[in-house]
Design an enzyme around this catalytic site. Structure first.
Site, PDB file in Angstrom:
ATOM      1  N   LYS B 118       0.807  -1.235   0.000  1.00 37.15           N
ATOM      2  CA  LYS B 118       0.000   0.000   0.000  1.00 37.15           C
ATOM      3  C   LYS B 118       0.835   1.279   0.000  1.00 37.15           C
ATOM      4  O   LYS B 118       0.322   2.361  -0.294  1.00 37.15           O
ATOM      5  CB  LYS B 118      -0.896   0.033   1.255  1.00 37.15           C
ATOM      6  CG  LYS B 118      -2.007  -0.985   1.275  1.00 37.15           C
ATOM      7  CD  LYS B 118      -2.903  -0.835   2.502  1.00 37.15           C
ATOM      8  CE  LYS B 118      -2.322  -1.507   3.729  1.00 37.15           C
ATOM      9  NZ  LYS B 118      -2.307  -2.959   3.717  1.00 37.15           N
ATOM     10  N   ASP B 221      -4.350   1.468   9.023  1.00 39.29           N
ATOM     11  CA  ASP B 221      -4.436   0.581   7.851  1.00 39.29           C
ATOM     12  C   ASP B 221      -5.667   0.954   7.012  1.00 39.29           C
ATOM     13  O   ASP B 221      -5.594   1.023   5.783  1.00 39.29           O
ATOM     14  CB  ASP B 221      -4.511  -0.875   8.335  1.00 39.29           C
ATOM     15  CG  ASP B 221      -4.754  -1.842   7.192  1.00 39.29           C
ATOM     16  OD1 ASP B 221      -3.851  -1.998   6.357  1.00 39.29           O
ATOM     17  OD2 ASP B 221      -5.850  -2.438   7.138  1.00 39.29           O
ATOM     18  N   LYS B 225      -6.121   2.595   3.049  1.00 39.91           N
ATOM     19  CA  LYS B 225      -7.009   2.086   1.998  1.00 39.91           C
ATOM     20  C   LYS B 225      -7.967   3.164   1.505  1.00 39.91           C
ATOM     21  O   LYS B 225      -8.234   3.281   0.304  1.00 39.91           O
ATOM     22  CB  LYS B 225      -7.754   0.852   2.505  1.00 39.91           C
ATOM     23  CG  LYS B 225      -6.798  -0.340   2.670  1.00 39.91           C
ATOM     24  CD  LYS B 225      -7.395  -1.482   3.450  1.00 39.91           C
ATOM     25  CE  LYS B 225      -6.384  -2.629   3.581  1.00 39.91           C
ATOM     26  NZ  LYS B 225      -6.805  -3.618   4.606  1.00 39.91           N
TER      27      LYS B 225
END
Lengths: 369, 369
Positions: B118, B221, B225
């Site tokens: 990511k 996290d 996203k």
């Protein structure tokens, strides 16, 4: 550059043209140059060696297929595509069996195919296999038909990704008809009070059904979608062998008009009420589903019960929902949303055209025909 | 043919190699020839001008990265890819910031990139933009990172299709953390009796959390996203400006060990119980969600309430769910299923590699570097 020609521009084709016109005016066009070079409907046709202008496309009915256009002749139309330079995709927006049978000939000429027409993929399996064979080379031609199941929802692309990466399909289960989704979402819910015949009448009045609602209730549309999913998954499925639960009461199957059918449907309200009460008594609801059996031979189309906390039970409006249970996704991968309508169907076609453009529209090449 | 090299093969890389080995032995390989030609981990590396054999790949730890392999040197590894003929994709299976910063250099050499990492897409937006710029030409190189959000679920591909066909994103809302999904699915449900600290303990014992569960509960996290989704949708979002609700109780944020945190979490069970009871009193449940605001500036990560008949409320296990509300899908397009795990993450990478193979792996070409 990808050249696009549209066969049978009706509601869906008009929505597609609208989306392509917007695209031509957006900065994204540079990376994905998708242009329209031909249109044909039942009356007229036009093919141009250079892309139609935005101005003409915006009024395509009069400016492209109006007065001066040639009379429609599909064979000649396809023949004339030979003069178009570069990759060309034919978009078949009809639901014609006869046109679907032309696909192998088109593919043999190097034309790409994108279509929401279910026929070629759900009629005789020999046609499906011929198309698959002709489109199996990585160098083309290619066939994309996302919009044949769930309109623009990522259903076939997801199934194809699962299959091509070696996942094992256990089952695919879904509500594939917007009409039957709407019908049972309203009829079969805790506290719902409408009679079945009333729900059908409302669905018909809202434009959710075919002119004769029996064409929805007989399950054949769902059977075609189950056939397509099953075949893409590598199974030997066909509408002729698939058990399909026709929920049109037997006594009404042979009545001659939709009006008479609608008038008499209330005679069967008790029958549907009983089925619904039995489901609700076990904290379940009725849903009309298609089922692809990846392990055995039990694919079917049927009215089934789902517990209230199942994703199929909480579906809203006329949405579709598709659940893929696989080796890697024992708890299913689910896709849901609008599965019918001109804009979302055109979206599915357009997304397919982008795939063709990315694969084959990047370098100028000689005519492929 | 598409050549693949894998950087940092750990659990996900091992699952990917397993899937590619199965692929190499399947009839599908002919249409999608994807081969592995290089591996590098923190200790050793190997690059081969010809594809590694199935036998070697099956035991890659010993046969490819074992005794005789060269010492790891990423710069030299990338340099040596110049000798590989044809299209080459680098798969970065690390979660390294430093490696993410190499992407522009790799892309400049004509290497394709596929990654579940990511970092490049959620760190400083200048890196994201540079990567976007370098991969914007239809002739390549290309970047695919489906597995950065929802593992193999068709999330970014769907978003990209929506955007590229000109749909307008109203909002994207979802449960993007398998850990927090599991936690609130068990804690916040009608009739659930476990205390919050007990739910966290079970999640930790089941391997669903990071070694220190605060790394899940702090929302970072999920913020990454949301940042990725927002940026793919064309918005200027970043983890530094996004409001993120950190649900680690303030008093426990500075305790030094995960053990001490776990030991003291029960002191806050009353706090979470109260939040949960308030939600349930209004027939809702608590869910930890990421929210991308396509119309305004209200993107966020937060603990929110959803009514019991909302699709987020009936989520099971550690599944992810993502709802796209757009102009064409006012009733959202929803994707749900396992959003974490080695096999489904490898599936997402593999599906991306197929896209690269279809676009760039069809004709033999000269080395691109």
């Amino acid at each position: 550059m990808l050249n696009v020609v549209i066969v049978g521009p009706g509601l869906v084709g008009a929505a597609l043209i609208e989306q392509l016109v917007a695209h031509a005016q957006s900065p994204r066009f540079a990376a994905l140059p998708i242009v329209v070079v031909g249109l044909i409907n039942s009356k007229a046709m036009a093919v141009s060696p250079t892309p139609f202008s935005v101005a003409d496309l915006t009024q395509w009915k009069t400016k492209i297929l109006g007065g001066s256009a040639a009379a429609a002749d599909l064979a000649q139309f396809v023949e004339s595509l030979a003069s178009i330079k570069g990759a060309t995709a034919v978009v078949d927006c009809t639901s014609s069996d006869a046109i679907a049978e032309q696909y192998p000939a088109w593919l043999s000429k190097g034309l790409h195919l994108v279509t929401p027409n279910k026929k070629a993929f759900s009629n005789d399996i020999s046609l499906f296999r011929r198309i698959q064979e002709l489109s199996s080379s990585p160098t083309g031609p290619s066939v994309y038909h996302e919009a044949t199941v769930g309109a623009g929802l990522p259903v076939l692309s997801t199934l194809s990704d699962l299959i091509r990466t070696g996942d094992k399909i256990v089952k695919i289960e879904g509500i594939f008809s917007g009409t039957l989704s709407y019908l049972f979402n309203s009829f079969s819910a805790p506290g719902a009070t409408q009679k079945f015949s009333e729900c059908v009448a409302v669905a018909k009045a809202s434009g959710y059904t075919e002119p004769d609602p029996r064409d929805d209730l007989n399950g054949m549309d769902v059977a075609r979608k189950v056939t397509i999913l099953g075949r893409v998954a590598g199974l030997d499925v066909g509408t002729d062998t698939l058990p399909v639960e026709n929920i049109v009461p037997e006594a009404l199957r042979s009545v001659s008009t939709a009006g008479e059918f609608m008038g008499r449907l209330s005679e069967f309200d008790e029958h549907f009420k009983k089925l619904n009460e039995e489901a609700l008594a076990s904290s379940s609801v009725l849903r009309y589903v298609g089922f692809v059996d990846g392990l055995g031979n039990q694919s079917s189309v049927k009215l089934a019960r789902y517990p209230l906390d199942h994703p199929f039970a909480s579906l809203k409006g006329s949405d579709n929902i598709i659940a893929f249970t696989t080796e890697r996704f024992p708890n299913p991968l689910i896709v849901q949303g609008a599965g019918a309508g001109a804009a979302v169907t055109a979206f599915g076609i357009f997304a397919d055209l982008i795939k063709v453009c990315e694969r084959f529209g990047t370098s100028p090449s000689e005519p492929k025909i």
